[in-house]
Scaffold this active site. Structure first.
Site, PDB file in Angstrom:
ATOM      1  N   SER A   1       0.811  -1.211   0.000  1.00 41.51           N
ATOM      2  CA  SER A   1       0.000   0.000   0.000  1.00 41.51           C
ATOM      3  C   SER A   1       0.845   1.262   0.000  1.00 41.51           C
ATOM      4  O   SER A   1       1.619   1.496  -0.918  1.00 41.51           O
ATOM      5  CB  SER A   1      -0.970  -0.049   1.182  1.00 41.51           C
ATOM      6  OG  SER A   1      -1.925   0.970   1.119  1.00 41.51           O
TER       7      SER A   1
ATOM      8  N   ASP B   1      -2.548   6.259  -3.350  1.00 37.87           N
ATOM      9  CA  ASP B   1      -1.375   5.661  -2.731  1.00 37.87           C
ATOM     10  C   ASP B   1      -0.903   4.522  -3.627  1.00 37.87           C
ATOM     11  O   ASP B   1      -1.413   4.334  -4.734  1.00 37.87           O
ATOM     12  CB  ASP B   1      -1.688   5.188  -1.311  1.00 37.87           C
ATOM     13  CG  ASP B   1      -2.770   4.124  -1.268  1.00 37.87           C
ATOM     14  OD1 ASP B   1      -3.561   4.055  -2.226  1.00 37.87           O
ATOM     15  OD2 ASP B   1      -2.830   3.369  -0.278  1.00 37.87           O
TER      16      ASP B   1
ATOM     17  N   ASP C   1      -1.165   1.287  -3.910  1.00 36.85           N
ATOM     18  CA  ASP C   1      -2.060   0.270  -4.473  1.00 36.85           C
ATOM     19  C   ASP C   1      -3.428   0.830  -4.813  1.00 36.85           C
ATOM     20  O   ASP C   1      -4.347   0.081  -5.137  1.00 36.85           O
ATOM     21  CB  ASP C   1      -2.183  -0.925  -3.532  1.00 36.85           C
ATOM     22  CG  ASP C   1      -2.922  -0.606  -2.237  1.00 36.85           C
ATOM     23  OD1 ASP C   1      -2.960   0.584  -1.857  1.00 36.85           O
ATOM     24  OD2 ASP C   1      -3.452  -1.539  -1.608  1.00 36.85           O
TER      25      ASP C   1
ATOM     26  N   ASP D   1      -5.923   2.148  -3.151  1.00 33.40           N
ATOM     27  CA  ASP D   1      -7.138   1.890  -2.382  1.00 33.40           C
ATOM     28  C   ASP D   1      -7.560   3.108  -1.571  1.00 33.40           C
ATOM     29  O   ASP D   1      -8.539   3.045  -0.829  1.00 33.40           O
ATOM     30  CB  ASP D   1      -6.990   0.657  -1.499  1.00 33.40           C
ATOM     31  CG  ASP D   1      -5.992   0.826  -0.361  1.00 33.40           C
ATOM     32  OD1 ASP D   1      -5.237   1.822  -0.364  1.00 33.40           O
ATOM     33  OD2 ASP D   1      -5.947  -0.050   0.524  1.00 33.40           O
TER      34      ASP D   1
END
Length: 449
Positions: free
Chosen positions: A104, A242, A244, A246
């Site tokens: 992440s 960010d 990833d 999400d």
């Protein structure tokens, strides 16, 4: 071994904490637990696998593939795509489960492995514990035609892009200029195309991932480049993802930051006006600003608070059928369209509300007044004593009286280290600082170890 899973899967320094051996064994164990329904139906289980672009994801995802296939699971390898895309594709393909290799917003040296259950939902704690326990069992023997196949999921990006555009229900973003910061992460190959296809004029930064630069001075944890780009290009708004993708944070045309609380407030009011806010309720965490709760109350919207962590927001949404929730950090869940936080989806609908309303993002953000919020971390203390120490509890009550209903006090013990987090919100910043410092001093004295 202690509990392997944290609040968002297994995460740590790649090659040290998250090794190829761990990835293989963890994947094999997950196949035993998450693939059992397929075995009960006498068929081979199918898993969707994806990763973000950090370099360690290459060897970790290869080990995960090996672990799954060696346990008889067919793998659809989607390559580099956002975490919410992986979750969506698990549901869209009716796969038995999914695996995302990502850390992440963490630095490039870190990596992690998280699983999605059937339907693209996060795993419950007891299922994670069952997977960890299965790692100590002997590996199952799979040979010949029972060995899983590993195939490239060739149209993974296209399926997800079409899904995102479909959530706009025909609304176009023509006429607005958006700057996207893709954090040199998984959003780079999708987010610009989504916004362009929706009709927006798009300027992109942070879109040159090389495996080592993910989240490095860009993205939702480093908003300065986005603020500068929005001002330089005279854009209507900026969206930051960010690594990833999400989560989503935004900035308005002046460069003012629009955090997750303000994004939720804007979306909640929009959804309520269109009859899409289920049970007229927004789900937020205890760390969301008091101003969010007050703004929602002014508009007849209830706010349910959960513990910190998007998994707890998701649990409340899924248990009670709510349609919107999230965190100040930018994890926003729109359950009509996603089973997890989705930064591209959030940014798309935030831009859509600018078009729908005819207002600037700055004007939309005035729906919520942010109360000054002061957070003090007190280290080296007995976090278990927060609720039992009567002197401290009396001090908390006195602070709440001093706020006179125009603020709040929250003491939150860390779940992983000897730290107590003291948070105070007040109408005046000076009062918030004073009360937070006073309470922190009492915590340090009373709970010293």
């Amino acid at each position: 071994m202690g509990r392997l899973f944290g609040t968002d899967g297994v995460r740590g320094l790649a090659g040290v904490d998250v090794t190829a051996d761990l990835a293989l064994n963890l994947a094999h164990a997950a196949a035993l637990v998450l693939g059992r329904s397929a075995r009960g139906e006498s068929r081979r289980a199918v898993a969707v696998l994806a990763r973000d672009p950090r370099v360690s994801g290459e060897f970790i995802s290869a080990a995960v593939s090996a672990g799954l296939a060696s346990a008889g699971v067919d793998v659809l390898d989607a390559g580099v795509i956002p975490t919410p895309a992986a979750a969506y594709l698990v549901a869209d393909t009716e796969a038995d489960f999914g695996v995302m290799v990502s850390a992440s917003h963490n630095p490039a040296a870190d990596n992690g492995i998280k699983f999605f259950a059937e339907g693209g939902r996060k795993l419950a704690d007891d299922i994670e514990d069952e997977i960890q326990a299965a790692m100590d069992r002997p590996a199952i023997a799979v040979t010949g035609r029972e060995v899983g196949r590993i195939r490239r999921f060739a149209d993974a990006e296209d399926r997800y892009l079409v899904h995102l555009l479909g959530t706009l229900e025909g609304l176009r973003l023509d006429g607005i200029h958006v700057v996207l910061d893709c954090a040199h992460g998984a959003a780079a190959g999708i987010s610009p195309d989504v916004f362009s296809d929706a009709g927006a004029r798009v300027t992109v930064i942070g879109n040159d991932p090389d495996g080592f630069n993910i989240n490095d001075g860009v993205g939702s944890t480093h908003l300065e480049p986005l603020i500068a780009a929005v001002r330089e290009h005279g854009a209507d708004l900026g969206i930051a993802h960010d690594g990833d993708a999400d989560r989503c944070l935004a900035v308005d045309a002046t460069g003012e930051v629009i955090d997750g609380d303000k994004i939720m407030a804007i979306l909640a009011l929009s959804m309520e006006s269109r009859g899409k806010l289920e049970k007229n309720t927004l789900v937020a965490t205890v760390m969301s600003n008091l101003g969010l709760t007050l703004a929602m109350a002014d508009n007849g919207i209830d706010v349910i608070q959960t513990a910190v962590g998007d998994r707890y927001v998701l649990e409340a949404i899924n248990e009670h059928g709510y349609s919107l929730g999230g965190e100040q950090s930018g994890h926003v869940i729109m359950s009509e369209h996603a089973t997890t936080g989705d930064g591209i989806l959030t940014g798309l609908h935030l831009a859509a509300e600018v078009v729908r309303s005819g207002k600037t993002l700055a004007e939309l953000a005035t729906c919520m007044t942010v109360y000054p919020q002061v957070l003090v971390n007190v280290r080296g203390v007995d976090r278990a004593g927060v609720k039992s120490d009567e002197v401290l509890q009396q001090a908390i009550r006195q602070a709440e009286v001093a706020l006179g209903g125009q603020g709040r006090v929250l003491l939150r013990p860390s779940g992983t280290e000897p730290v107590v987090r003291v948070m105070v919100e007040a109408a005046e910043e000076a009062q918030a600082h004073q009360l937070a410092d006073d309470l922190a001093a009492i915590v340090k004295t009373r709970l010293a170890v």
